[in-house]
Design an enzyme around this catalytic site. Structure first.
Site, PDB file in Angstrom:
ATOM      1  N   GLY A 121       0.867  -1.088   0.167  1.00 33.28           N
ATOM      2  CA  GLY A 121       0.049  -0.065  -0.173  1.00 33.28           C
ATOM      3  C   GLY A 121       0.879   1.281  -0.149  1.00 33.28           C
ATOM      4  O   GLY A 121       0.300   2.305   0.161  1.00 33.28           O
ATOM      5  N   LEU A 122       1.984   1.007  -0.267  1.00 34.32           N
ATOM      6  CA  LEU A 122       2.977   2.372  -0.358  1.00 34.32           C
ATOM      7  C   LEU A 122       3.344   2.737  -1.911  1.00 34.32           C
ATOM      8  O   LEU A 122       4.297   3.251  -1.856  1.00 34.32           O
ATOM      9  CB  LEU A 122       4.177   1.955   0.476  1.00 34.32           C
ATOM     10  CG  LEU A 122       3.864   1.950   2.007  1.00 34.32           C
ATOM     11  CD1 LEU A 122       5.324   1.398   2.806  1.00 34.32           C
ATOM     12  CD2 LEU A 122       3.146   3.013   2.642  1.00 34.32           C
ATOM     13  N   ASP A 169      -1.058   8.881  -6.284  1.00 33.33           N
ATOM     14  CA  ASP A 169       0.199   7.967  -5.845  1.00 33.33           C
ATOM     15  C   ASP A 169       1.269   8.388  -6.703  1.00 33.33           C
ATOM     16  O   ASP A 169       2.354   8.574  -6.573  1.00 33.33           O
ATOM     17  CB  ASP A 169      -0.255   6.508  -5.963  1.00 33.33           C
ATOM     18  CG  ASP A 169      -1.225   6.099  -5.157  1.00 33.33           C
ATOM     19  OD1 ASP A 169      -1.490   6.751  -4.313  1.00 33.33           O
ATOM     20  OD2 ASP A 169      -1.507   4.889  -5.334  1.00 33.33           O
TER      21      ASP A 169
HETATM   22  C1  GLA Z   1      -4.958   3.949  -3.978  1.00 35.64           C
HETATM   23  C2  GLA Z   1      -5.222   4.915  -5.406  1.00 35.64           C
HETATM   24  C3  GLA Z   1      -5.075   6.137  -4.975  1.00 35.64           C
HETATM   25  C4  GLA Z   1      -6.111   6.786  -3.833  1.00 35.64           C
HETATM   26  C5  GLA Z   1      -5.989   5.820  -2.723  1.00 35.64           C
HETATM   27  C6  GLA Z   1      -7.004   6.010  -1.654  1.00 35.64           C
HETATM   28  O1  GLA Z   1      -3.779   4.383  -3.332  1.00 35.64           O
HETATM   29  O2  GLA Z   1      -4.103   4.463  -6.319  1.00 35.64           O
HETATM   30  O3  GLA Z   1      -5.632   7.018  -6.533  1.00 35.64           O
HETATM   31  O4  GLA Z   1      -7.508   6.630  -4.544  1.00 35.64           O
HETATM   32  O5  GLA Z   1      -6.075   4.532  -3.129  1.00 35.64           O
HETATM   33  O6  GLA Z   1      -6.830   7.327  -1.114  1.00 35.64           O
END
Ligand code: GLA
Length: 384
Positions: A121-122, A169
């Site tokens: 999740g990074l 991101d």
């Molecule tokens: C993922 C997606 C981002 C955003 C986040 C939640 O990381 O790639 O675009 O929507 O989830 O904030």
């Protein structure tokens, strides 16, 4: 750096011309609002995707990784062929989007060395995309700015990899700056750097280690739900995005939508408020208040947006119990991945051993902890 050069020579039989890197990211606040036109506050991490690259005089992009034995070849004459590749689809997607946008691409060899843990999740995928876009632009002698890198990379993920993500991101990965968070308005792409003066505190990232996958998760369902909410709000108000809606406006629409859709919208609307308050308290150095806002964000993501799950909830709850912790919440898409906690530096060891042990007892997983260093996004690591 020497290591990546050496491995490059072993794999490709020549030295790289240049080394570049793009960062992983942590989102401090503003979760699941980027695709609703909201403001987000991510920061680039020193965990990053480093690439060594050289032109190879062909029309083929050959990609390898320090952790993999085999190569993948992407033929620039037909970049549409690689959508099902596990290793290579992000890179082919980026090349595909760049060709569509009129960039001149040349065949090259690229070696990837990624220290952003996969599936954490990074945003390892954003780091791979942005590093690829930068290397391809540079090797083809194209001028490119950082915002454009983010836009191209996000398009690759949406169109080629079928992940309907927002821009956050890739933006943080490209545009991030050491010591700062990036306050990004996702409706306009206007941004400002917010210096992160954490005084005697640090940001601790905790990876829950539960396997998760953005594509197969409920991410796209949530996007559909907030779209439904927006359609309802539009019947009463003249708005483009859910992020423009205030809590009183949403309340006026409550009776018009099913309870679950209302809760999704409530998260978005209240999270946008939390971003505004966070920027205020960060600017005034009030870390105690910022910590409390982090906790509120987690509760909203847990109860209204329902993207946490038992692992992330356990990590946050264990963090909230610790006296050295000012606040903690899940970061990123959710369903797995990491929490981010604001922790007094003097208590980090205690925090890690205590939260780690209680989490292991409750869930069976061994969490990983990283003390975050906030770094630059895209970096020219130098020519070789
Ligand atoms: C993922 C997606 C981002 C955003 C986040 C939640 O990381 O790639 O675009 O929507 O989830 O904030």
């Amino acid at each position: 750096m020497e290591n990546i050069e050496l491995i490059f020579k072993e794999k490709f039989g020549a030295s790289p011309e240049a080394i570049y890197s793009a960062a992983g990211r942590v989102n401090l606040i503003g979760e699941h609002v980027d695709y609703c036109g909201g403001k987000v506050l991510p920061a680039a991490l020193s965990l990053k995707c480093c690439v060594a690259a050289r032109r190879n005089g062909t029309n083929i992009v050959r990609i390898a990784a320090t952790t993999l034995d085999d190569f993948t070849e992407i033929d620039l004459k037909d970049t549409s062929l690689y959508k099902s590749y596990r290793w290579g689809s992000y890179q082919a997607g980026v090349a595909d989007e760049m060709l569509r946008a009129g960039y001149r691409l040349v065949g090259c060899d690229i070696l990837y060395d990624c220290t952003v843990p996969f599936g954490s999740g990074l945003s390892s995928s954003a780091a791979i995309e942005v590093a690829t876009a930068y290397a391809l632009a540079k090797l083809g002698d194209n001028p490119i700015d950082k915002v454009e890198l983010a836009v191209i990379s996000r398009r690759a993920e949406n169109n080629y990899c079928n992940v309907n993500c927002g821009i956050m991101d890739q933006f943080a990965s490209a545009v991030g700056k050491a010591g700062c968070a990036v306050l990004l308005d996702c409706a306009t792409l206007a941004y400002e750097y917010i210096p992160l003066d954490l005084k005697d505190c640090a940001l601790v990232l905790t990876n829950c280690k539960k396997p998760h996958n953005l594509v197969s998760s409920s991410y796209n369902d949530r996007r559909g739900e907030v779209h439904t909410a927006l359609e309802v709000v539009k019947q009463k108000f003249d708005v483009e995005n859910l992020a423009e809606v205030t809590p009183p406006m949403l309340d006026e629409c409550r009776a018009l939508m099913p309870p679950v859709i209302y809760r999704r919208a409530k998260h978005v609307v209240t999270e946008c408020e939390r971003v505004r308050r966070s920027v205020e308290v960060l600017k005034s150095g009030d870390l105690e208040s910022f910590g409390k806002i982090l906790n509120e964000s987690h509760i909203s993501l847990r109860d209204d947006y329902e993207v946490t799950g038992v692992e992330l909830d356990t990590l946050a709850e264990e963090a909230w119990k610790r006296p050295e912790c000012l606040g903690s919440r899940m970061t990123g898409a959710g369903f797995g991945g990491c929490t981010v906690s604001l922790v007094k530096r003097s208590g980090i060891e205690q925090f890690i051993s205590n939260v780690g042990e209680n989490y292991k007892n409750k869930t069976g997983y061994n969490a990983d902890f990283y003390v975050a260093e906030i770094a630059d996004g895209i970096i020219d690591e130098g020519t070789v």
